[in-house]
Design a protein around this motif. Structure first.
Motif, short mmCIF file in Angstrom:
data_model
loop_
_atom_site.label_atom_id
_atom_site.label_comp_id
_atom_site.label_asym_id
_atom_site.label_seq_id
_atom_site.Cartn_x
_atom_site.Cartn_y
_atom_site.Cartn_z
N ILE A 42 13.21 8.21 -0.36
CA ILE A 42 14.44 8.22 0.43
C ILE A 42 14.68 9.64 0.93
N SER A 43 14.74 9.81 2.24
CA SER A 43 14.88 11.13 2.86
C SER A 43 16.13 11.18 3.72
N THR A 44 16.34 12.33 4.33
CA THR A 44 17.56 12.53 5.12
C THR A 44 17.51 11.81 6.47
N THR A 45 16.29 11.49 6.96
CA THR A 45 16.17 10.79 8.24
C THR A 45 15.16 9.66 8.13
N LYS A 46 15.21 8.74 9.05
CA LYS A 46 14.28 7.61 9.05
C LYS A 46 12.83 8.08 9.21
N ARG A 47 12.64 9.01 10.13
CA ARG A 47 11.28 9.47 10.39
C ARG A 47 10.69 10.19 9.18
N ASP A 48 11.51 11.01 8.52
CA ASP A 48 11.05 11.71 7.32
C ASP A 48 10.75 10.72 6.20
N SER A 49 11.54 9.67 6.12
CA SER A 49 11.32 8.66 5.08
C SER A 49 9.99 7.94 5.27
N VAL A 50 9.65 7.62 6.52
CA VAL A 50 8.37 6.96 6.80
C VAL A 50 7.21 7.90 6.45
N LYS A 51 7.36 9.18 6.81
CA LYS A 51 6.31 10.16 6.48
C LYS A 51 6.12 10.28 4.97
N ALA A 52 7.25 10.41 4.26
CA ALA A 52 7.19 10.55 2.80
C ALA A 52 6.55 9.32 2.18
N SER A 53 6.88 8.16 2.71
CA SER A 53 6.31 6.90 2.18
C SER A 53 4.80 6.87 2.40
N TRP A 54 4.37 7.26 3.59
CA TRP A 54 2.93 7.25 3.88
C TRP A 54 2.19 8.21 2.97
N TYR A 55 2.71 9.41 2.80
CA TYR A 55 2.05 10.39 1.93
C TYR A 55 1.91 9.86 0.52
N ARG A 56 2.95 9.21 0.02
CA ARG A 56 2.92 8.74 -1.36
C ARG A 56 2.03 7.51 -1.53
N PRO A 90 -7.56 18.19 -5.19
CA PRO A 90 -8.22 18.67 -3.95
C PRO A 90 -8.39 17.59 -2.90
N LEU A 91 -8.63 16.34 -3.35
CA LEU A 91 -8.76 15.23 -2.39
C LEU A 91 -7.44 14.99 -1.66
N ALA A 92 -6.34 15.04 -2.41
CA ALA A 92 -5.02 14.84 -1.80
C ALA A 92 -4.72 15.95 -0.78
N VAL A 93 -5.09 17.17 -1.13
CA VAL A 93 -4.87 18.30 -0.21
C VAL A 93 -5.75 18.14 1.03
N MET A 94 -7.02 17.73 0.80
CA MET A 94 -7.95 17.56 1.91
C MET A 94 -7.46 16.49 2.89
N TRP A 95 -6.88 15.42 2.36
CA TRP A 95 -6.35 14.35 3.20
C TRP A 95 -4.92 14.62 3.67
N LYS A 96 -4.40 15.80 3.31
CA LYS A 96 -3.07 16.25 3.74
C LYS A 96 -1.95 15.32 3.27
N VAL A 97 -2.09 14.83 2.03
CA VAL A 97 -1.04 13.99 1.44
C VAL A 97 -0.57 14.61 0.12
N GLU A 98 -0.58 15.96 0.07
CA GLU A 98 -0.24 16.64 -1.18
C GLU A 98 1.19 16.38 -1.63
N GLU A 99 2.06 15.94 -0.69
CA GLU A 99 3.43 15.62 -1.08
C GLU A 99 3.48 14.45 -2.07
N ILE A 101 1.37 14.03 -4.61
CA ILE A 101 0.64 14.34 -5.84
C ILE A 101 1.46 13.99 -7.09
N VAL A 102 2.73 14.37 -7.10
CA VAL A 102 3.57 14.11 -8.28
C VAL A 102 3.71 12.61 -8.51
N THR A 103 3.97 11.85 -7.45
CA THR A 103 4.09 10.40 -7.57
C THR A 103 2.80 9.79 -8.09
N SER A 104 1.68 10.25 -7.57
CA SER A 104 0.39 9.72 -7.97
C SER A 104 0.08 10.01 -9.44
N ALA A 105 0.59 11.14 -9.92
CA ALA A 105 0.38 11.49 -11.33
C ALA A 105 0.96 10.41 -12.23
#
Length: 322
Positions: A42-56, A90-99, A101-105
């Motif tokens: 859950i983010s401050t804007t719709k677009r940010d929320s979609v981005k955050a969801s994709w990364y996670r 490193p794989l998460a960073v390489m794929w640019k989804v490092e945001e 990482i904590v959720t994936s842990a």
């Protein structure tokens, strides 16, 4: 700061509860993790929320694959968990989804805790991801309108501009003023706040990348920078001449007419008439009068640029049909 429950706080709390309820209803293991995913997406804007969801989602899937492979081949020892993280981060960073990482842990630790890799466990984790992210996107589907805030900033900025023009006119007319200049600082803050709110409004629309308010605040920002440049020249004029009064009248008229409407052609014509009138007057008789006349011409040139800034904005808006 007083205790206050904001809209985003309420939305996050309800979303977390709904996510856990759904996960429990489906008898999923580690159902509390659905709430964690919802909280993080859950983010401050719709677009940010979609981005955050994709990364996670992407990061969780990477973590799921890496942990399944590593744990299946080398077992469930603490050092095996370290190997998973050494490969996963490193794989998460390489794929640019490092945001994510904590959720994936959290997902990786589920795999470690279960001490086995099974189809049912993988399905369990996938469902937790779907529920957590899905609930977050649903909760973020509605965002309160920014229209009221944007109108407020718009109105306040115009009020401040009018005050600034009035005070500049007073100084030109009398060579002094008791103005404390507080509107300068306040206008700067209002412009920043207005632009931030306009960006939030844009990011709450998936197909909109600019709007009239954002253009308006950018225009006023450029005009404000120009007014700041003018102030030292106006404050240096401490003698009253006929030309000062004429330009002071123009500043008052320009300030009184500040509005979203495009009156640029009229004021450019007025400014050109004033310049022609100045050129017909007698040449300065003293060095001081010469310097003041030069300052007045500089001020008029800057005011012409002030007007052209707005004219360019209107042309851009017409082209983009915003």
């Amino acid at each position: 700061m007083p205790f206050r429950i904001g809209y985003r706080t309420l939305k996050t709390a309800i979303g977390a509860g709904v996510a856990v309820a759904i996960a429990q209803m489906l008898n999923l293991d580690f159902y509390g993790s659905a709430a964690i995913l919802t909280l993080l997406c859950i983010s401050t804007t719709k677009r940010d929320s979609v981005k955050a969801s994709w990364y996670r989602i992407a990061a969780c899937l990477i973590g799921l694959v890496v942990s399944s492979i590593v744990f299946s081949f080398i077992g469930y020892a603490p050092w095996a968990l370290a190997v998973v993280l050494v490969l996963f981060i490193p794989l998460a960073v390489m794929w640019k989804v490092e945001e994510g990482i904590v959720t994936s842990a959290v997902i990786i630790l589920h795999m470690y805790t279960a001490q086995e890799v099974t189809v049912s466990l993988i399905i369990n984790e996938l469902l937790l991801i779907i529920i957590g992210v899905g609930v977050a996107l649903i909760m973020n589907a509605y965002m309160p309108s920014s229209e009221r805030k944007l109108r407020h900033y718009h109105k306040e900025i115009e009020t401040h501009f009018k005050k600034i023009f009035f005070e500049l006119a007073v100084y030109l007319r009398y060579g002094e003023s008791d103005w404390d200049g507080k509107e300068i600082y306040e206008t700067d803050e209002l412009l920043k706040a207005g632009q931030n709110e306009a960006l939030v409004n844009i990011h709450n629309h998936f197909l909109r990348y600019e709007d009239r308010y954002y253009y308006y605040f950018k225009m006023r920002e450029k005009q404000f920078e120009l007014l700041e440049r003018l102030m030292p020249y106006i404050s240096s004029i401490d003698q009253t001449y006929e030309q000062n009064v004429v330009l002071a009248d123009f500043l008052e008229e320009l300030g009184a007419a500040i509005s979203p409407a495009n009156q640029v052609p009229y004021f450019l014509d007025r400014l050109e008439d004033i310049k022609k009138g100045f050129q017909k007057t007698d040449l300065p008789k003293t060095r001081e009068e010469f310097e003041i006349r030069a300052s007045l011409f500089y001020i008029m040139n800057e005011l012409a640029e002030y007007l052209h800034i707005k004219d360019r904005l209107w042309n851009e808006l017409d082209k983009k049909k915003l």
